[in-house]
Design a protein around this motif. Structure first.
Motif, PDB file in Angstrom:
ATOM      1  N   THR A 119       2.183  -5.592  -1.817  1.00  0.00           N
ATOM      2  CA  THR A 119       3.371  -5.282  -1.020  1.00  0.00           C
ATOM      3  C   THR A 119       3.460  -3.786  -0.717  1.00  0.00           C
ATOM      4  O   THR A 119       3.749  -3.389   0.412  1.00  0.00           O
ATOM      5  CB  THR A 119       4.646  -5.764  -1.738  1.00  0.00           C
ATOM      6  OG1 THR A 119       4.641  -5.294  -3.092  1.00  0.00           O
ATOM      7  CG2 THR A 119       4.713  -7.276  -1.761  1.00  0.00           C
ATOM      8  N   LEU A 142       5.628 -11.788  -4.996  1.00  0.00           N
ATOM      9  CA  LEU A 142       5.492 -10.780  -3.948  1.00  0.00           C
ATOM     10  C   LEU A 142       6.849 -10.339  -3.415  1.00  0.00           C
ATOM     11  O   LEU A 142       7.107  -9.144  -3.222  1.00  0.00           O
ATOM     12  CB  LEU A 142       4.645 -11.325  -2.797  1.00  0.00           C
ATOM     13  CG  LEU A 142       3.155 -11.531  -3.059  1.00  0.00           C
ATOM     14  CD1 LEU A 142       2.515 -12.276  -1.895  1.00  0.00           C
ATOM     15  CD2 LEU A 142       2.448 -10.203  -3.271  1.00  0.00           C
ATOM     16  N   THR A 200       6.259 -13.568   2.499  1.00  0.00           N
ATOM     17  CA  THR A 200       5.518 -13.713   1.243  1.00  0.00           C
ATOM     18  C   THR A 200       5.286 -15.173   0.859  1.00  0.00           C
ATOM     19  O   THR A 200       4.790 -15.451  -0.234  1.00  0.00           O
ATOM     20  CB  THR A 200       6.279 -13.026   0.092  1.00  0.00           C
ATOM     21  OG1 THR A 200       7.458 -13.775  -0.227  1.00  0.00           O
ATOM     22  CG2 THR A 200       6.668 -11.606   0.456  1.00  0.00           C
TER      23      THR A 200
END
Length: 238
Positions: A119, A142, A200
């Motif tokens: 990320t 994430l 994500t």
């Protein structure tokens, strides 16, 4: 070490994943200069790359033209496979181990080795920061890291989720807003709202629903890996 480019769907069984590893160096080879026995180090998604292709030479080893050797599910030159973080030990090229500072709690540091860098790298590459309106789709590993990073960068952060129960967690992580994607009124109100959407989600989902939430010239950053490639409405990309 022979490099093996493992393709999606070609899992080498038996297989137990694990690629956010922190441990102590058990021993070092004669040419190792960065670490010594007893040092605390972290190991992320891969343990080696070719080292000589253009991407490796520009410090973008994760895009190695000849294929990285993954921490787990990677095939080595002797026919064995890398066993990841649940093995008793693992051999790593010293360039792909990271020193863990004594003041950093190892349990908290471990997620930075995969979800964290995945990320962080995407956010920094896109220069996300103050003045931007960002939506994080999904609040798993994430998404959790993405929210914390983007909040620290000074952006206005919304979490998109179909589970209303995640609103409390999203706000606890610092998110400013929560949008229930199962609520059509919430989605309609958010159309054209965001400079960036960080997707994500690794399960099948309709990306077109979320493309509509971007401003003109907005950016959707895909970090999840769904089992099937998404079908995109080209008109939403213009």
């Amino acid at each position: 070490m022979h490099q093996y480019k493992n393709e999606f769907g070609s899992t080498l069984y038996p297989f137990v994943p694990g690629h956010e590893i922190i441990g102590r160096v058990k021993d070092t080879g004669s040419q190792v200069t960065k670490y010594k026995k007893g040092d605390v180090v972290g190991v992320g998604y891969f343990i080696n790359s070719c080292g000589h292709c253009p991407n490796c030479k520009s410090h973008e080893e994760q895009f190695c033209d000849n294929g990285i050797t993954p921490t787990q599910n990677g095939k080595l030159s002797d026919g064995s496979t890398t066993k990841g973080g649940y093995s008793s030990c693992i051999v790593v090229n010293e360039n792909y181990a990271l020193r863990i500072p004594d003041k950093l709690e190892t349990a908290r540091a471990a997620p930075l080795l995969c979800a964290g860098i995945t990320t962080y790298s995407a956010l920094r590459h896109n220069q996300v920061g103050t003045g931007h309106k960002i939506a994080i789709l999904g609040l798993g590993g994430l998404g959790h890291m993405a929210v914390k990073f983007v909040v620290s960068f000074g952006a206005d952060v919304s979490v998109l989720s179909s589970s209303p129960l995640k609103e409390e967690s999203a706000k606890a992580l610092g998110a400013h807003h929560f949008i229930n994607t199962a609520d059509q009124a919430d989605l309609k109100a958010a159309i054209g709202s965001f400079d960036f959407i960080i997707d994500t989600v690794s399960t099948k989902h309709d990306c077109n629903v979320y493309l509509r939430l971007l401003k003109k010239d907005g950016t959707m950053i895909m970090l999840g890996v769904p089992p099937q490639n998404p079908q995109l409405a080209v008109g939403l990309l213009t």
